[in-house]
Design an enzyme around this catalytic site. Structure first.
Site, PDB file in Angstrom:
ATOM      1  N   SER A  52       0.369 -10.161  -0.945  1.00 50.69           N
ATOM      2  CA  SER A  52       0.243  -8.706  -0.861  1.00 50.69           C
ATOM      3  C   SER A  52       0.457  -8.105   0.518  1.00 50.69           C
ATOM      4  O   SER A  52       0.625  -6.890   0.629  1.00 50.69           O
ATOM      5  CB  SER A  52      -1.137  -8.276  -1.380  1.00 50.69           C
ATOM      6  OG  SER A  52      -2.166  -8.814  -0.581  1.00 50.69           O
ATOM      7  N   LYS A  63       0.789  -1.232   0.000  1.00 52.30           N
ATOM      8  CA  LYS A  63       0.000   0.000   0.000  1.00 52.30           C
ATOM      9  C   LYS A  63       0.825   1.288   0.000  1.00 52.30           C
ATOM     10  O   LYS A  63       0.357   2.331  -0.452  1.00 52.30           O
ATOM     11  CB  LYS A  63      -0.942   0.001   1.204  1.00 52.30           C
ATOM     12  CG  LYS A  63      -2.170  -0.874   1.042  1.00 52.30           C
ATOM     13  CD  LYS A  63      -3.184  -0.231   0.119  1.00 52.30           C
ATOM     14  CE  LYS A  63      -4.522  -0.948   0.160  1.00 52.30           C
ATOM     15  NZ  LYS A  63      -5.549  -0.257  -0.645  1.00 52.30           N
TER      16      LYS A  63
END
Length: 542
Positions: free
Chosen positions: A338, A84
């Site tokens: 992720s 992110k």
């Protein structure tokens, strides 16, 4: 492209969803970029200032088990343990001096908050992050550790979003959205840029987790700009499949309910910018359930010795489901790992549900005669199989009930089914009445912890499963809604890291009271399912 099915979000562990404010005002055109423009923006994104070039590495254990050549892009290796920060820093870098002086604000319960906090610190921008009071402590402390100010508001995202909007208007800060902005998409797209640059052999299929779409939009746009032959498969939680629903409708739509277990992808409406970027670049959408995600978390641990968060393992779960459905063998497959931001206390839940996701455990309810030697004879029927659970309860002078869990050697698929069938046949051959409870949620979540018997003197009971939201006062609200009018005969609360507490409750009911009980339960507002006729309940608690 493969048409995506619309997913009915009426499963467990969900909350009603209100979408966050979109950064594109209503009525404004969504910016449309060509693949060449997306590629140029991605290659210009300044993520190297803060992000590590995460490893792109082979996964030999997964490759051997799945019959394909699997590689993982390890975004769990970032300073904030998630991809992110790439998009957050790219957006912050694009702000002019006046905007930076105003400061920035984000509403987030997780990884976007940490990425923005790190990026803002690197650029000397004052940052405020509004998080729900129920946000995991590890993520709150992670944000504070990077110097951002945390404001805790609301029991969930909606309450935090309302406070974030108020603070933005009051303080004049710049709102940085988690996914729906071209700068965010460009930053996240650098994951694909690195993946293709580091791949000794070009992958044939790339699996990408999808929540609001920032990562998937960026990666799919870059991949198709570089090599249109590479297939891009988006993976969504089946109870938060907002992109699948958007593809079916031809435009973004808002889901009625959203599952919270895969919290990093618990989004009820795909972004306008991200949908436009993905509608012609994503080849296929795969949806997976929570048990499959937990099985993938275990697979990642066995491969990498890290505990992925549910969203972090989502693409691996989707890859496994895709391989099983298509029968693909011998192909070059890549998946994005992720993130790895999860609370330690969720690990027992992951482990428990992984057993279900891989069908590694069988559960049976068996009636055996109450006489000397029968217990030993039953144990011998299990052979040398590892026993995971054993509960014994004498029901009357002539019979006893056994709740038994057995580890299966066959693993996932037909082998596990065959082994369960063989066990059931062995019980029947010995003259025992047996029920296969392997796929009974009630048995797994409640009955195995409550083996007992029926209370005396009750004419009739009704039993329900409830989902309690994990927020202060949930139990009090439940009991207050019932108004003290009902005799609760059984109550079992179970939560080991899930987003919702699971409750089994029993009520004593007299003739003519059913409609009144149903009305009171409706007024409480918690999702419920009546389970009065469940065989596990009848055998061990009814």
């Amino acid at each position: 492209m493969v048409a995506a099915r619309r997913v009915a979000c009426e499963r467990g562990g969900m909350s009603r969803y209100t979408p966050p404010p979109t950064p594109i005002p209503a009525g404004d055109a969504v910016p449309v970029r060509s693949l060449a423009e997306w590629r140029a923006a991605i290659e210009a994104a300044p993520v190297a200032d803060v992000a590590r070039r995460s490893a792109y590495e082979p996964a030999p254990r997964l490759s051997a088990r799945l019959g394909n050549r699997v590689w993982l892009k390890r975004e769990d290796q970032q300073p904030v343990f998630s991809f992110k920060l790439r998009g957050a820093y790219t957006r912050l870098s694009a702000l002019d001096a006046a905007a930076r002086a105003r400061g920035v604000l984000a509403v987030s319960a997780g990884n976007h908050a940490q990425g923005l906090a790190l990026g803002a610190a690197a650029l000397g921008i004052d940052a405020v992050i509004v998080m729900p009071v129920t946000a995991p402590a590890i993520k709150v402390e992670g944000v504070r550790a990077h110097g951002a100010r945390v404001v805790l508001a609301g029991d969930g995202y909606d309450g935090a979003a309302a406070e974030g909007a108020r603070l933005c208007a009051e303080q004049g800060r710049v709102m940085v959205p988690p996914f729906d902005h071209p700068d965010i998409v460009a930053g996240q797209g650098t994951v694909a840029m690195e993946l293709l640059a580091d791949a000794a052999e070009t992958p044939e299929v790339v699996f990408v987790p999808l929540g609001g779409g920032g990562l998937c939009a960026g990666m799919a746009s870059y991949i198709k700009a570089v090599d249109p032959a590479i297939r891009v498969v988006a993976v969504e939680p089946e109870d938060a499949a907002c992109f699948a629903a958007a593809r079916a409708a031809g435009q973004p739509v808002t889901l009625d309910r959203v599952g919270l277990f895969v919290d990093g992808c618990a989004v009820g409406r795909v972004g306008a910018v991200t949908f436009e970027a993905m509608r012609h670049t994503v080849d296929e959408v795969v949806t997976v359930g929570s048990d499959a995600v937990c099985a993938a978390i275990r697979a990642v641990f066995e491969e990498c010795r890290i505990v992925a968060e549910p969203a972090g393992a989502l693409a691996i779960a989707g890859m496994e489901a895709w391989i099983e459905r298509t029968g693909t063998r011998g192909r070059r497959l890549a998946a994005v790992l992720s993130g790895a931001n999860t609370n330690f206390d969720r690990i027992p839940y992951f482990a428990e549900r992984a057993e279900i996701g891989t069908e590694a455990e069988a559960l049976f309810g068996v009636t055996i005669p109450e006489r000397p030697g029968s217990f030993l004879a039953f144990a011998r029927l299990l052979g040398r199989r590892p026993v995971t659970e054993f509960n014994y309860r004498r029901r009357d002078p002539g019979a006893a009930e056994v709740f038994v869990g057995v580890a299966l050697s066959g693993g996932h698929g037909p082998e596990a089914t065959a082994e369960r069938t063989a066990l059931a046949a062995a019980f029947a051959a010995a003259g025992h009445r047996a029920d296969d409870l392997t796929h009974s949620e009630l048995a797994r979540l409640h009955v195995r912890h409550m083996v007992g018997g029926a209370p005396s003197g009750l004419a009739r009971e009704r039993f329900f499963r409830f989902e309690f939201p994990e927020r202060p006062g949930a139990l009090i609200a439940f009991l207050a809604g019932l108004g003290g009018r009902w005799d609760i005969t059984l109550f079992h609360y179970r939560n080991r890291g899930a987003a919702y507490g699971r409750v089994l409750a029993g009520f004593a009911i007299e003739a003519g009271q059913d409609a009144a009980l149903d009305a009171d339960l409706d007024s409480v507002g918690y999702r419920r399912t009546e389970v009065s006729g469940d065989p596990a309940l009848a055998r061990f608690l009814g």
